[in-house]
Scaffold this motif. Sequence first.
Motif, short mmCIF file in Angstrom:
data_model
loop_
_atom_site.label_atom_id
_atom_site.label_comp_id
_atom_site.label_asym_id
_atom_site.label_seq_id
_atom_site.Cartn_x
_atom_site.Cartn_y
_atom_site.Cartn_z
N ASP A 75 -21.36 -50.07 11.76
CA ASP A 75 -21.67 -51.42 11.30
C ASP A 75 -22.49 -52.22 12.30
OD1 ASP A 75 -19.97 -50.98 8.98
OD2 ASP A 75 -18.28 -51.21 10.37
N GLY A 76 -22.73 -51.67 13.48
CA GLY A 76 -23.39 -52.43 14.53
C GLY A 76 -22.54 -53.59 15.02
N ALA A 77 -21.24 -53.48 14.80
CA ALA A 77 -20.32 -54.57 15.12
C ALA A 77 -19.80 -54.46 16.56
CB ALA A 77 -19.14 -54.57 14.15
N ALA A 111 -10.20 -44.94 15.29
CA ALA A 111 -10.73 -44.74 16.65
C ALA A 111 -10.12 -45.71 17.65
CB ALA A 111 -12.25 -44.88 16.64
N ALA A 112 -9.79 -46.92 17.19
CA ALA A 112 -9.28 -47.95 18.09
C ALA A 112 -7.80 -47.79 18.43
CB ALA A 112 -9.51 -49.33 17.47
N LEU A 113 -7.13 -46.84 17.81
CA LEU A 113 -5.70 -46.67 18.06
C LEU A 113 -5.46 -46.07 19.44
CD1 LEU A 113 -4.53 -45.32 14.58
CD2 LEU A 113 -4.34 -47.64 15.47
N PRO A 114 -4.30 -46.37 20.04
CA PRO A 114 -4.01 -45.89 21.39
C PRO A 114 -4.08 -44.37 21.50
CG PRO A 114 -2.43 -47.57 20.74
CD PRO A 114 -3.24 -47.25 19.51
N GLY A 115 -4.74 -43.89 22.55
CA GLY A 115 -4.81 -42.47 22.81
C GLY A 115 -5.92 -41.73 22.12
N VAL A 116 -6.55 -42.36 21.11
CA VAL A 116 -7.64 -41.71 20.40
C VAL A 116 -8.93 -41.83 21.21
CG1 VAL A 116 -9.00 -41.69 18.28
CG2 VAL A 116 -6.56 -42.19 18.17
N VAL A 117 -9.70 -40.76 21.28
CA VAL A 117 -10.99 -40.80 21.96
C VAL A 117 -12.02 -41.39 20.99
CG1 VAL A 117 -12.77 -39.47 23.14
CG2 VAL A 117 -10.38 -38.73 23.27
N SER A 118 -12.40 -42.63 21.22
CA SER A 118 -13.32 -43.33 20.33
C SER A 118 -14.76 -43.09 20.77
CB SER A 118 -13.02 -44.83 20.32
OG SER A 118 -13.04 -45.35 21.64
N VAL A 119 -15.64 -42.81 19.79
CA VAL A 119 -16.99 -42.35 20.12
C VAL A 119 -18.06 -43.18 19.42
CG1 VAL A 119 -18.55 -40.37 20.17
CG2 VAL A 119 -16.09 -40.00 20.36
N GLY A 120 -19.01 -43.69 20.20
CA GLY A 120 -20.18 -44.35 19.68
C GLY A 120 -21.38 -43.42 19.74
N ASP A 151 -26.86 -49.08 14.99
CA ASP A 151 -25.72 -49.37 14.11
C ASP A 151 -24.39 -48.91 14.68
OD1 ASP A 151 -27.26 -50.64 12.15
OD2 ASP A 151 -27.75 -48.73 11.18
N SER A 152 -24.37 -48.46 15.90
CA SER A 152 -23.14 -47.99 16.51
C SER A 152 -22.23 -49.15 16.88
CB SER A 152 -23.46 -47.17 17.76
OG SER A 152 -22.28 -46.69 18.38
N ASN A 153 -20.99 -49.10 16.45
CA ASN A 153 -20.03 -50.12 16.85
C ASN A 153 -19.71 -49.97 18.33
OD1 ASN A 153 -19.99 -50.59 14.09
ND2 ASN A 153 -17.78 -50.96 14.05
N LYS A 154 -19.46 -51.10 18.94
CA LYS A 154 -19.16 -51.11 20.36
C LYS A 154 -17.99 -52.06 20.59
CE LYS A 154 -23.09 -54.31 20.58
NZ LYS A 154 -23.50 -54.04 19.18
N GLY A 155 -17.59 -52.20 21.84
CA GLY A 155 -16.52 -53.13 22.13
C GLY A 155 -15.43 -52.53 22.99
N SER A 168 -27.90 -40.04 10.55
CA SER A 168 -27.45 -40.70 11.77
C SER A 168 -26.07 -41.29 11.57
CB SER A 168 -28.43 -41.81 12.16
OG SER A 168 -29.75 -41.31 12.32
N GLY A 169 -25.30 -41.38 12.66
CA GLY A 169 -24.00 -42.01 12.56
C GLY A 169 -23.08 -41.65 13.71
N THR A 170 -22.07 -42.45 13.87
CA THR A 170 -21.07 -42.15 14.90
C THR A 170 -20.21 -40.96 14.51
OG1 THR A 170 -19.57 -43.82 13.96
CG2 THR A 170 -21.02 -44.53 15.73
N SER A 171 -20.23 -40.56 13.23
CA SER A 171 -19.55 -39.33 12.83
C SER A 171 -20.14 -38.14 13.56
CB SER A 171 -19.68 -39.11 11.32
OG SER A 171 -18.83 -39.96 10.60
#
Length: 241
Positions: A123-125, A132-141, A152-156, A183-186
């Motif tokens: 979402d580019g948010a 992805a935001a849950l504890p212990g999960v490796v979140s990837v942009g 369009d990669s979410n960050k934060g 394209s995508g964070t997938s």
Amino acid sequence: MTGQVLGGKDFTNGGNAQKDAVGHGTKMASIIAGHGHGAGNSCGVIGLAPRAKILPLRTLQTRSDRNLDETWGAAVRYAVDHGAKVVNLSFGNDGGKTLSEGRDAIAYAESHDVIVVASSGNDGASEVIEPAALPGVVSVGAVDNHANLWEDSNKGKGLALTAPGADIVGADPTKSNGYGVGSGTSDATAFVSGAAALVRAKFPDLTAGQVINRLLKSATFANHKGLKAPDEEYGYGIVRP
């Protein structure tokens, strides 16, 4: 992928876990474990971990279906119980927040020394989506081919890693030639899952946490000098297997 895709399970009552009418799962699998074909494996897609085994778990039948927490949560538990060492979640949660079925399944995976990798969102948010935001999960942009954050990669806060995610070619059974580009964070998530699979294969005695730590410590900020990890756009950097 011939010989590397296990039987798996269909959680939609559709019958065949290996039938992909959407194409998304097949593309992710090819990024992770494609081994090419033809003379010298010179044709097709070569994945990051071409000797990895893929356990296909189908949680929706069409692109318009909702990927429900109770469905993908059951799939995660099944993966853990059937020996998966890395779980790739190349999706964002329908409805935003992850329900208890999804949260409990991820906690179950983590308690069994399984690495869970998930996409930050497209979402580019300025917020990493769940799961992805849950504890212990490796979140990837995602980054583009210049190692810059894909637009369009979410960050934060909580972003762990970035990986290639722009104009990625992969196997796609819904296309007439068997391949698709997108394209995508997938896609980026699949690259990180592949990297995790490589480390687990090379160092089987490392815990999930130790494998994740190696991925974070070996990542690079490439041409982005002066960033401090964790950075809200790049996390600990671009995965560097």
